[in-house]
Design an enzyme around this catalytic site. Structure first.
Site, short mmCIF file in Angstrom:
data_model
loop_
_atom_site.label_atom_id
_atom_site.label_comp_id
_atom_site.label_asym_id
_atom_site.label_seq_id
_atom_site.Cartn_x
_atom_site.Cartn_y
_atom_site.Cartn_z
N TRP A 22 40.20 40.72 38.22
CA TRP A 22 41.46 40.03 37.91
C TRP A 22 41.95 40.35 36.52
O TRP A 22 43.16 40.39 36.28
CB TRP A 22 41.34 38.52 38.17
N ASP A 48 43.83 33.38 31.52
CA ASP A 48 43.96 33.17 32.96
C ASP A 48 42.80 32.26 33.33
O ASP A 48 41.64 32.68 33.32
CB ASP A 48 43.87 34.51 33.69
N LYS A 68 42.60 26.67 43.64
CA LYS A 68 41.14 26.55 43.56
C LYS A 68 40.76 25.13 43.13
O LYS A 68 40.30 24.36 43.93
CB LYS A 68 40.59 27.62 42.62
#
Ligand code: PMP
Length: 366
Positions: free
Chosen positions: A105, A177, A201
Site C-alpha cells: 500500500w 495512511d 476496517k
C-alpha cells in the site's frame, strides 16, 4: 441465523450491536418515517448526524479544534492522489515529498505521488525473495530536506507489519495512511499534519474515507484544483459540496459511538494487545509449526500473518477453519499463507476460540 468469526481484511467485521441498531432503524430513522438512506443530506436530521460524527471522531482521537475532519469518497486509494495533488501540484513544478516504503500500500501511494512530483525514500523495505517484513528504525530514516511532507503507512495490511513508534519528520508535516490500524489503540495523532483511513476496517463500512487535517497544513493546500480533489473545498463545504455517502457515514457514527461506549482507544488498545499476544503466542509456541515472517518488534496487532509447514497444510487449515466457523483467513494472494485480520470488532473470545482451533489443528496435523 449464524454469525461467524470473521477475520476479513476489509471490508471487515462490524460490531453486532451496530448492525442490530442499523437493522432496528432501517425503516424509520429518528422518527422520520424514512431510512437514513432516504432523507436529504441538507435536512436537519442528517446534518446533526454528519457533524456529530466529525465531532466524535475528533473527541476519540483527542484532536483539538485545529483539526478539520473531512469525509471523502473513493477510498484511501483516492487519497493516494489527492494528497500529492494538493501539496505537490503538477510534476513540472519540481516539488518533492518523502515516502517510506514498507509494502504494497505504500507502493500504491508512491505510484500516484510520482505523477505530481519527485519522490524520495527515507527508507525502502523492499527485499529479494519475499514481501517486505520489517519496519525501518528512526535512526535509519534518511529524510530529504527539500520534501514538502513525509508519508508513511502505519500498518501494512498485507505484510503484517506495523509502526510501533511515530516517525520524527524533523519539523516537516507528517502524513499517515492509517487505513488498517486507526483507532485500534491510542496513537500520537497530534504529531501528524494529515491522516487518512478508509473506514472499512476499524471504522465501519466502505464508501467513506476519513481525512483529518490540521488547519496550518490545510492552509498550504493548493487552491486551483478540480473541485472534488480539493481539500479546501471539502473543508469549506463541511464535506457536503456534493452528496456525501450518507449511509456509510451513519454506520461510521454508530461504530464511533460503540467505541466510546466501550472505553475509547485506551480500552480498545488493551483488548487488541491481549488479542495480539494470544495469537502470536500460539504461533511462537508451536515449535515452528506456525511461522510468522515478521520479527516481534515490527508485528502488526491488526493483521497477523503466518504460514504452516506446507502450502497444502495452509489450504487444509483454511478449509477446516471455515467448517469451524472461522472465515476469511486466507493470506493476500501475493503473499500466501494465513492472515488473521483481528480488527476492533473481532473480540477476545473470538480470538481465544481461534487459538484453540490452531492448537487442535496442529495436534491433528503436526
Ligand atoms: N491503505 C491500506 C493500508 C490498506 O489496507 C488499503 C486497503 N486494504 C488501502 C490503503 C486501499 O484502500 P481503499 O480500498 O479504501 O482504496
Amino acid at each position: 441465523m449464524k454469525r461467524v468469526i470473521n477475520f476479513s481484511a476489509g471490508p471487515a467485521a462490524i460490531p453486532v450491536e451496530v448492525l442490530e441498531q442499523a437493522r432496528d432503524e432501517m425503516l424509520d430513522w429518528q422518527g422520520t418515517g424514512c431510512s437514513v438512506m432516504e432523507v436529504s443530506h441538507r435536512g436537519k436530521e442528517y446534518d446533526a448526524l454528519h457533524h456529530g460524527a466529525m465531532d466524535l471522531f475528533r473527541e476519540l482521537a483527542g484532536m483539538g479544534p485545529e483539526w478539520k475532519i473531512l469525509f471523502t469518497t473513493g477510498g484511501a486509494s483516492t487519497q493516494f492522489l489527492m494528497l500529492p495533488m494538493n501539496y505537490l501540484g503538477a510534476a513540472g513544478e519540481g516539488k518533492q515529498a518523502d515516502y517510506i516504503n514498507t509494502g504494497n500500500w505504500s507502493k500504491a501511494a508512491i505510484k500516484e505521488a510520482k505523477r505530481f512530483g519527485a519522490i524520495s525514500f527515507p527508507a525502502n523495505m523492499e527485499r529479494e525473495g519475499g514481501a517486505p517484513n520489517a519496519i525501518p528504525k528512526q535512526a535509519e530514516l534518511k529524510l530529504n530536506p527539500a520534501a514538502e511532507y513525509l508519508h508513511y503507512t502505519t500498518n501494512n495490511t498485507i505484510e503484517g507489519t506495523e509502526f510501533h513508534y511515530t516517525p520524527d519528520a524533523k519539523g516537516k508535516p507528517l502524513v499517515a495512511d492509517m487505513s488498517s490500524d486507526i483507532f485500534s489503540r491510542p496513537m500520537e495523532f497530534n504529531k501528524h499534519s494529515l491522516i487518512y483511513a478508509g473506514a472499512q476496517k476499524n471504522l465501519g463500512p466502505s464508501g467513506v474515507t476519513v481525512v483529518a487535517i490540521k488547519e496550518d497544513f490545510l492552509a498550504k493546500a493548493k487552491e486551483d484544483l478540480p473541485t472534488m480533489m480539493s481539500y479546501k473545498v471539502f473543508n469549506e463545504h463541511d464535506s457536503m459540496f456534493n452528496t456525501p455517502p450518507c449511509f456509510s457515514i451513519y454506520i461510521l457514527d454508530l461504530v464511533l459511538r460503540w467505541l466510546k461506549k466501550n472505553g475509547g482507544l485506551e480500552a480498545m488498545g488493551r483488548v487488541n494487545d491481549a488479542k495480539q499476544k494470544a495469537l502470536y503466542s500460539a504461533i511462537d509456541g508451536s515449535s515452528g509449526y506456525y511461522s510468522c515472517p515478521v520479527a516481534p518488534g515490527d508485528r502488526s496487532w491488526m493483521n497477523i500473518v503466518f504460514k504452516l509447514p506446507t502450502p497444502e497444510l495452509d489450504e487444509k487449515f483454511i478449509k477446516e477453519a471455515k467448517t469451524a466457523g472461522i472465515v476469511q483467513v486466507k493470506g493476500y494472494r501475493t503473499v500466501g499463507g494465513i492472515r488473521l485480520s483481528a480488527y476492533n470488532a473481532v473480540n477476545l473470545d473470538a480470538v481465544k476460540t481461534t487459538v484453540q482451533f490452531m492448537e487442535e489443528f496442529r495436534k491433528k496435523n503436526g
